[in-house]
Design a protein around this motif. Structure first.
Motif, mmCIF file in Angstrom:
data_model
loop_
_atom_site.group_PDB
_atom_site.id
_atom_site.type_symbol
_atom_site.label_atom_id
_atom_site.label_comp_id
_atom_site.label_asym_id
_atom_site.label_seq_id
_atom_site.Cartn_x
_atom_site.Cartn_y
_atom_site.Cartn_z
ATOM 1 N N ALA A 146 -11.446 37.265 5.626
ATOM 2 C CA ALA A 146 -10.195 37.986 5.386
ATOM 3 C C ALA A 146 -8.974 37.163 5.764
ATOM 4 N N SER A 147 -9.163 36.164 6.646
ATOM 5 C CA SER A 147 -8.012 35.389 7.126
ATOM 6 C C SER A 147 -7.907 34.006 6.496
ATOM 7 N N GLY A 148 -8.663 33.754 5.433
ATOM 8 C CA GLY A 148 -8.450 32.505 4.710
ATOM 9 C C GLY A 148 -9.656 31.622 4.508
ATOM 10 N N GLN A 149 -10.766 31.864 5.236
ATOM 11 C CA GLN A 149 -11.944 31.010 5.057
ATOM 12 C C GLN A 149 -12.568 31.171 3.677
ATOM 13 N N SER A 150 -12.217 32.245 2.987
ATOM 14 C CA SER A 150 -12.768 32.456 1.651
ATOM 15 C C SER A 150 -12.339 31.364 0.682
ATOM 16 N N GLU A 151 -11.267 30.638 1.011
ATOM 17 C CA GLU A 151 -10.819 29.554 0.136
ATOM 18 C C GLU A 151 -11.903 28.488 -0.014
ATOM 19 N N VAL A 152 -12.705 28.306 1.038
ATOM 20 C CA VAL A 152 -13.802 27.335 0.958
ATOM 21 C C VAL A 152 -14.797 27.753 -0.117
ATOM 22 N N LEU A 153 -15.029 29.059 -0.229
ATOM 23 C CA LEU A 153 -15.950 29.549 -1.244
ATOM 24 C C LEU A 153 -15.371 29.382 -2.641
ATOM 25 N N TYR A 154 -14.064 29.580 -2.772
ATOM 26 C CA TYR A 154 -13.438 29.466 -4.086
ATOM 27 C C TYR A 154 -13.503 28.039 -4.622
ATOM 28 N N SER A 155 -13.212 27.087 -3.752
ATOM 29 C CA SER A 155 -13.096 25.697 -4.210
ATOM 30 C C SER A 155 -14.288 24.828 -3.840
ATOM 31 N N GLY A 156 -15.150 25.331 -2.948
ATOM 32 C CA GLY A 156 -16.230 24.501 -2.427
ATOM 33 C C GLY A 156 -17.192 23.990 -3.469
ATOM 34 N N ALA A 157 -17.523 24.823 -4.450
ATOM 35 C CA ALA A 157 -18.494 24.418 -5.462
ATOM 36 C C ALA A 157 -17.986 23.226 -6.265
ATOM 37 N N ARG A 158 -16.695 23.191 -6.528
ATOM 38 C CA ARG A 158 -16.137 22.091 -7.327
ATOM 39 C C ARG A 158 -16.210 20.769 -6.591
ATOM 40 N N PHE A 159 -16.086 20.799 -5.276
ATOM 41 C CA PHE A 159 -16.036 19.563 -4.492
ATOM 42 C C PHE A 159 -17.338 19.287 -3.740
ATOM 43 N N GLY A 160 -18.382 20.067 -4.027
ATOM 44 C CA GLY A 160 -19.661 19.844 -3.375
ATOM 45 C C GLY A 160 -19.687 20.240 -1.917
ATOM 46 N N ALA A 161 -18.804 21.156 -1.513
ATOM 47 C CA ALA A 161 -18.724 21.565 -0.111
ATOM 48 C C ALA A 161 -19.632 22.740 0.211
ATOM 49 N N ILE A 162 -20.205 23.355 -0.803
ATOM 50 C CA ILE A 162 -21.168 24.431 -0.606
ATOM 51 C C ILE A 162 -22.301 24.222 -1.607
ATOM 52 N N PRO A 163 -23.469 24.836 -1.375
ATOM 53 C CA PRO A 163 -24.572 24.679 -2.336
ATOM 54 C C PRO A 163 -24.179 25.183 -3.718
ATOM 55 N N ARG A 164 -24.825 24.648 -4.727
ATOM 56 C CA ARG A 164 -24.516 25.064 -6.100
ATOM 57 C C ARG A 164 -24.923 26.509 -6.347
ATOM 58 N N ARG A 165 -26.038 26.923 -5.766
ATOM 59 C CA ARG A 165 -26.499 28.304 -5.894
ATOM 60 C C ARG A 165 -26.692 28.871 -4.494
ATOM 61 N N TYR A 166 -26.114 30.019 -4.237
ATOM 62 C CA TYR A 166 -26.237 30.575 -2.896
ATOM 63 C C TYR A 166 -25.962 32.070 -2.913
ATOM 64 N N GLY A 167 -26.416 32.730 -1.859
ATOM 65 C CA GLY A 167 -26.054 34.110 -1.604
ATOM 66 C C GLY A 167 -25.097 34.134 -0.428
ATOM 67 N N LEU A 168 -24.418 35.226 -0.250
ATOM 68 C CA LEU A 168 -23.410 35.338 0.806
ATOM 69 C C LEU A 168 -23.813 36.437 1.776
ATOM 70 N N ALA A 169 -23.942 36.085 3.052
ATOM 71 C CA ALA A 169 -24.221 37.057 4.109
ATOM 72 C C ALA A 169 -22.956 37.226 4.938
ATOM 73 N N ILE A 170 -22.422 38.429 4.955
ATOM 74 C CA ILE A 170 -21.171 38.707 5.661
ATOM 75 C C ILE A 170 -21.494 39.430 6.963
ATOM 76 N N ILE A 171 -21.117 38.813 8.080
ATOM 77 C CA ILE A 171 -21.412 39.350 9.403
ATOM 78 C C ILE A 171 -20.145 39.965 9.995
ATOM 79 N N GLY A 172 -20.296 41.098 10.674
ATOM 80 C CA GLY A 172 -19.166 41.717 11.360
ATOM 81 C C GLY A 172 -18.497 42.801 10.540
#
Length: 395
Positions: A298-324
């Motif tokens: 909610a405070s901005g880390q979601s930007e990594v998810l938005y752009s990560g796939a393009r720059f190889g910063a996250i796996p190409r295929r993944y699920g998201l587990a939201i804690i808290g």
């Protein structure tokens, strides 16, 4: 393996993930007691189950009848010199299983004559071939890397990656699977104290690092400590006999994980926070889960998810587990639609989990209602088809 606690309770509504073949069955056809005892011992050391079949019962359609009546699933059939009539009569009959004729030097000629019927039939002259036979049976115990492989990666440090991985491992055990939980996070300092109140045995990355090449998975499985039915490979916080800095090459870790996939039904990996090394491990995983805290998203880390796939910063295929707990106005569904995540699962309440973790009882949290829903969502999205999920959950 030493189990420091009772297995996770299995309830009637537990999901049974797709069953993998257990250790390979070996049939020993002979009435020679000494030979039968030696072969059963050899199979046990190799990590396979052996069944001795009397010669009188090995007639006609004995093999098919045994498979139907007793559930045999033989990968190899060892035939003693007194039971050569039970050996295949043609190449077609020998195709479905590995056949090995056993005997000594004096019986070699008769063994070779029977083996000439089909090119797949092997001959083991004992005691000279005992070492080869032991290695052969050990190979049979390896599933060839068929196990499910789930890797958990943290969007940041301290978001609950270890918690999610450990709870998922416990969930798999509760569904009847043989499971190993691998701590591949070099910054973790070891997860054992969160999983068990018992002492950690010196079977860890530090001790494994002194073996070259990587031992076979079935041999690693024999020495790993267990808690609540989960085998655990982690760092030893006390250092132990083979104390070393947690800085293992990624290739070594990946090879070890691949070996473990041959010895367990499910391999669950805590790869730590997103990094080049954790992404390298994710490349070979069958399923990847990125763990994030709701407040961070909610405070901005979601930007990594938005752009990560393009720059190889996250796996190409993944699920998201939201804690808290989700902050006011946080829309998890909108987030999922805007990223490359194929599914999501939420665990809003973590207070009780944190308490159990501090007491060395983290795996017990897998039976909590909200945790079970979280884990079932992950299981549905990864291991089960929709039909399997509803058939097994609500049968």
């Amino acid at each position: 393996m030493k189990n420091t606690a009772s297995p996770v309770r299995v309830t009637d509504d537990s999901i049974s993930f797709t069953k993998r073949r257990k250790t390979a069955n070996v049939l020993v056809v002979t009435d020679l007691a000494a030979l039968a005892d030696d072969m059963v011992l050899l199979a046990t050391v190799a990590g396979v189950d052996a069944v001795v079949v009397p010669v009188a019962e090995a007639r006609g359609s004995w093999l098919q009848n045994g498979m139907e009546r007793f559930g045999w699933d033989p990968r190899a059939i060892l035939v003693g010199p007194d039971a050569l009539d039970a050996a295949p009569q043609s190449a077609a009959e020998a195709e479905m299983h590995e056949w090995i004729l056993l005997g000594n030097e004096l019986q070699q000629a008769s063994l070779l004559a029977v083996a000439a019927r089909a090119p797949r039939i092997r001959v083991a002259i004992l005691p000279f071939s005992a070492e080869w036979l032991g290695n052969f049976l050990t190979e049979l115990s390896r599933r060839g890397g068929e196990a499910e492989h789930m890797t958990f990666l943290g969007l940041a440090g301290g978001v609950g990656t270890t918690t999610a991985a450990a709870l998922f491992a416990a969930r798999c055990v509760g569904s009847g699977q043989s499971v190993v939980l691998v701590d591949a996070d070099p910054l973790s300092g070891g997860m054992w104290e969160r999983l068990s109140m018992g002492p950690h045995e010196d079977s860890s990355w530090e001790s494994l690092n002194h073996h070259e090449p990587v031992p076979w998975g079935v041999h690693i499985a024999e020495v790993l400590p267990q808690t609540h039915g989960v085998s655990v490979l982690t760092w030893n916080p006390a250092g132990g006999e083979h104390a070393a800095t947690p800085n293992l090459p990624v290739d070594f870790v990946a090879e070890t994980i691949q070996e473990l996939r041959s010895a367990f039904d499910c391999v669950v990996v805590d790869a730590g926070r997103l990094s080049p090394s954790s992404l390298g491990l994710a490349e070979t995983s069958t399923h990847n889960v990125v763990v994030a805290h709701a407040s961070g998203l909610a405070s901005g880390q979601s930007e990594v998810l938005y752009s990560g796939a393009r720059f190889g910063a996250i796996p190409r295929r993944y699920g998201l587990a939201i804690i808290g707990a989700h902050p006011k106005g946080f829309d998890a569904y909108a987030l999922l639609n805007q990223t490359d995540a194929s599914y999501r699962s939420s665990l809003p309440s973590v207070k009780r989990i944190a308490q159990l973790s501090a007491q060395g009882r983290l795996l017990e949290a897998s039976s909590l209602g909200t945790v079970r829903s979280f884990l079932d969502d992950l299981a549905f999205a990864t291991f089960l088809s929709e039909d399997q999920f509803f058939d097994e959950r609500y049968a």
